[in-house]
Write an enzyme that holds these catalytic residues in place. Sequence first.
Site, PDB file in Angstrom:
ATOM      1  N   SER A  81      27.395 -20.058 -21.688  1.00 23.26           N
ATOM      2  CA  SER A  81      28.217 -19.925 -22.892  1.00 23.26           C
ATOM      3  C   SER A  81      27.482 -19.126 -23.960  1.00 23.26           C
ATOM      4  O   SER A  81      26.248 -19.135 -24.035  1.00 23.26           O
ATOM      5  CB  SER A  81      28.592 -21.304 -23.427  1.00 23.26           C
ATOM      6  N   LEU A 138      27.724 -25.718 -33.129  1.00 26.29           N
ATOM      7  CA  LEU A 138      28.065 -24.327 -33.402  1.00 26.29           C
ATOM      8  C   LEU A 138      29.508 -24.116 -32.950  1.00 26.29           C
ATOM      9  O   LEU A 138      29.844 -24.336 -31.791  1.00 26.29           O
ATOM     10  CB  LEU A 138      27.126 -23.415 -32.600  1.00 26.29           C
ATOM     11  N   GLY A 815       6.650 -10.261  16.095  1.00 31.43           N
ATOM     12  CA  GLY A 815       6.226  -8.904  16.423  1.00 31.43           C
ATOM     13  C   GLY A 815       7.319  -8.004  16.970  1.00 31.43           C
ATOM     14  O   GLY A 815       7.053  -7.207  17.871  1.00 31.43           O
ATOM     15  N   SER A 816       8.518  -8.111  16.492  1.00 29.90           N
ATOM     16  CA  SER A 816       9.648  -7.252  16.912  1.00 29.90           C
ATOM     17  C   SER A 816       9.965  -7.396  18.391  1.00 29.90           C
ATOM     18  O   SER A 816      10.709  -6.586  18.945  1.00 29.90           O
ATOM     19  CB  SER A 816       9.349  -5.759  16.640  1.00 29.90           C
ATOM     20  N   GLN A 930      18.513  -4.190  10.450  1.00 29.61           N
ATOM     21  CA  GLN A 930      17.098  -4.574  10.420  1.00 29.61           C
ATOM     22  C   GLN A 930      16.260  -3.518   9.693  1.00 29.61           C
ATOM     23  O   GLN A 930      15.357  -3.850   8.933  1.00 29.61           O
ATOM     24  CB  GLN A 930      16.571  -4.732  11.855  1.00 29.61           C
ATOM     25  N   GLU A 997      10.322  -5.067  12.621  1.00 28.77           N
ATOM     26  CA  GLU A 997       9.320  -4.912  11.559  1.00 28.77           C
ATOM     27  C   GLU A 997       9.154  -3.491  11.021  1.00 28.77           C
ATOM     28  O   GLU A 997       8.812  -3.293   9.868  1.00 28.77           O
ATOM     29  CB  GLU A 997       7.951  -5.342  12.108  1.00 28.77           C
TER      30      GLU A 997
END
Length: 1089
Positions: A81, A138, A815-816, A930, A997
């Site tokens: 707000s 307020l 490691g891919s 990827q 990777e």
Amino acid sequence: MFTQSKHGAREAVGMCSWKQRRDFPLGRRGLTLGAACSLSLVKDILTNAIAEFPEEKTRVFCAVLQQLRTLGGEQIRNVASFGGNIISRKSTSDLNPVLAASNCMLNLASRGQKRQIPMSDIFADGVGNNTITPEEVLVSIHIPYSRKGEYVAAFRQAPRRENALPITNAGMRVLFEEGTDIIKDLSIFYGGAVLTTVCAKQTCQTLTGRHWNEQMLDEACRLVLKEIALPGSTDGENVDYKKTLMVSFFYRFFLEVSQSLKTMDPCHFPGIPMEYGSVLKDFKTRMPQSIQIYQDVGPSQSPQDPVGRPVMHQSGIKHATGEAVYIDDLPPVDGELFLAAVTSSRAHAKIVSIDTSEALKGAGVFDVITVHDVPAANEFYFSDDPEIIFARNEVICVGQIVCAVVADSDVHAKQAAAKVKIEYEMLEPVILTIEEAIKHNSFFEPKRKLEQGNVEEAFETVDNIIEGEICIGGQKHFYMETQSMLAVPKGEDEEMDLYVSTQHPAIIQEMVAASLGVPANRIMCHVKRVGGAFGGKILRTGLLASVAAVAANKTSRAVRLILSREDDMVITGGRHPFIAKYKVGFMNDGRITAVDAKYYVNGGCTPDESVLVAEVSLLKIDNAYKIPNLRCWAYVCKTNLPSNTAFRGFGFPQSGLVTETWITDVADKTGLSPEKIREINMYKKNEQTHFKQKLDPQNLIRCWNECMEKSAYCSRRTAINEFNKQNYWKKRGIAIVPMKFPFGVSTPYLSQAAALVHIYTDGSVLLTHGGIEMGQGIHTKMIQVASRELNIPMSSIHFCETSTTTVPNACASIGSAGTDVNGMAVKDACQTLLKRLQPIIKKNPTGTWNDWIKEAFKQSVSLSATGYFRGYNEYMDWEKGEGHPFTYFIFGAACSEVEINCLTGDHKNLRTDIIMDIGCSINPAVDIGQIEGAFVQGIGLYTMEELKYSSEGVLYTRGPDQYKIPAVCDIPEQFSVSLLSSSQNPYAIYASKGIGEAGFFLGCSVFFALRDAVTSVRNERGLKKTFALNSPLTAEQIRANCADAFTEMVREGIGGFSLKPPVQKNYVCHVKHVGGAFWGKVLNHHSLL
Ligand SMILES: Cc1cc2nc3c(=O)[nH]c(=O)nc-3n(C[C@H](O)[C@H](O)[C@H](O)COP(=O)(O)OP(=O)(O)OC[C@H]3O[C@@H](n4cnc5c(N)ncnc54)[C@H](O)[C@@H]3O)c2cc1C
């Protein structure tokens, strides 16, 4: 519109409806907005008002709107707000400085009373106390129209352009005597700097009556720095940067107003030079445009065969809708307990006592679990130093688990955990940094070295030698799903089910079994999917799973452990910080003939996989270059930080950055372009790497050439040079970086894999394998493989979960290699099944799949098969320094262009073109995803993600508020990924290449594009040519390296300084050093003239 219950909400919301605007909110003097308006609504109202009214009246609206565009994010603005933002009086409020500077008024109400106060009153005491009484609310905020001769502006700089709190912000307003440039009234407010919004009151008073000219600017900056006293840094933030921003913002205001004065009266006011104009425009976030180019499958491929096609991730829709089930989504188990960890608050200390009495009295508390409850192994020796479940007598980092509370709810467990009192006795030394580890000779063994050629001799014969150093910070995994596990004792035979968010179920099974002292066959690990891992969910998860399992074992109840983001960041380590020192020998024509490098790696408090990371960093040090004489060392520092661990790229992102840094240094020294140095030194023909593995770089060169061409590098370089000539405070930079990413895990048995395929009598297939789905799409690809092999549609194949009960001893998905190795195993299993079905198919070739399966069942043919892949023949002999640690190479190149704002250090990623050789992609949609994801994560490492610790080893940056990963605004505005066509790979399934990777490292093209932009600034200003940049290259570092009168003013103090130089084109800076204390190391390299 009247639904909110906040203070004053009814009246406030009613008042601010734009439809009712004409009835109320726009008064004679301005706009009155209800305190309960959402910030989005305020934004809409201001946008409409600006469109409707003359420019002269709406300058305050424009300035407020300027802040609202980047304040938080869309979601925050929809719920936060207007009143809440103001009344909180946080120093980070982006609205308060501009509202206060603009003389906004607050309408307050309490029982039966109303009053109006100036906005600035609420910051009057400068510490957050204010004149509003607790009874007051307020109701609304009055924003005045601007007047003739009045100019207003707002500025902010944050660690990220969106969804980030400001480092410093400002609101400024000036009113001139009619028709003149004499200041009648000036307001300057700053935020982000101290406890609350602050006003440079004295400065404004002193400058009233002055002309708007450079003398005034000079004095204003000096006065502001004197008046706004910033306390010393308490949370790792750089005070000098904040000060620089304060004066830079005022300078920007000066330029804006000077330009406006010219518009008002061009005869009297000269305005600003053309080349300063662009800095008046802020970077805007536009929806990134992406292009993905890949080769379609051949015309002869069967339409049913999904391999090579861009098939959607099988859980893609579920990820987007939230239906995908993660650990914390699992329904509660009867009697389930929640676990909260109690962690060390000391980096290195003896545990004197643990008092759990108060915690045990807590509501819903069931028990406190300590090291004494571990039935068997508490320490795991994967190398000389142990990985530890619970601290025994001593803690070795902040965040180490000392004990844990189990309770009936997450809240109760956390409340009780906070009540555990641990008494410590500090131990010496406390080693946090690499420098401290070197000083104390604190290392994990073994240290590694690789050498080829004769380095000493080569240094004798080179034309030039440079020496340098670069620091690369760590990185948190920041996976979407934090470390999560549910341990369920089955009540008999010591069996336990573990549902874990891990990329290595077998190690979890092994560690849990060892900690409980039971055989592995009693522990069943299940993984449906993991919400991101990036290397962080292996050993660290094993320890946490053991904590949960020990608790479940002791209480005989199911125990759920879900780390909060903060706990996850504090407890777990991340990517290893590096310091690299290098010496490079080269010829004047750019040929690099000798490199001697030393890597220091911050391993943290336990070994984990740090030595492996260091080894990989040495094996990949050459990146794409043939360096005939190369010597490199790697030392893993043992420090009192949480243990650092595997992270996407595993040492290569750091090592490659070092290499590209010395390549750039050589370019600086020879005067040749970095791309020329890269081309000259790139592998060109069949060669051997520095560890004597054969390499054919043909596709590396193809990627480089295609990237050069597709990115139109040469013509854009020219355009950028032209842009830079025409713009003084904004500069562009471009860089193109090649990549050779070796694939392999160096150890043959670590790439073995298995699969299990069942065919049911209705013809449906249940597939499983040892790979883990962590968002990278492995299961989608495995279903594609099975679909091709069995010649059935993907829809007939289902993947349920990865489990130690179906595929034992599976290697980690790292490691891919997931698709490569599991793909082979799935293929093997499917081929076994198909072989069994062959006689039946042969007999009834026109039959359907279902006919054959039914017949097979009738003939008692087994419809279940395992598949196996032995792994790659990889090895490395570290004694000899040679081997065949990798099976093949992934090649790529990326070209990135950026634009920087020299006054703030902010930057925008304009365009990136990537070419990647990934062989024959099994699924281009998943693979390009990827590459894009890894690239953006790389941008995070190299330009944004910064970890800050206290001198006691306490992590400051422990959540999304303080630690910024890339957001949509950081994706290059134009982002193109092309897969190299006609590339084959004989070593992996269907000639594909593992791609999880490799794209990460290419993020460094943004780092070097930024460096290029900074170089252009420094060349123009005559600053010293050689300079060192560390990673991450944040706005703060960019600003410090774009040295100018403002950085100098902050560094030198504020007396006797003239601001004239920055507005002169041929400015020769007399600054001696750049940056403040934070850049202590950089200072040495930064002697300017
Ligand atoms: C993730 C995130 C990012 C953010 N980023 C930014 C940013 O970049 N820049 C920025 O400026 N802000 C930022 N904010 C703060 C945000 O804009 C709001 O200021 C904040 O959330 C408070 O607003 P609220 O409506 O939630 O207030 P609340 O939490 O409802 O109220 C805050 C306080 O004010 C009191 N209060 C509220 N309304 C009144 C009233 N009418 N009269 C008297 N007292 C009242 C409440 O009692 C409470 O004590 C961010 C917030 C979040 C959560």
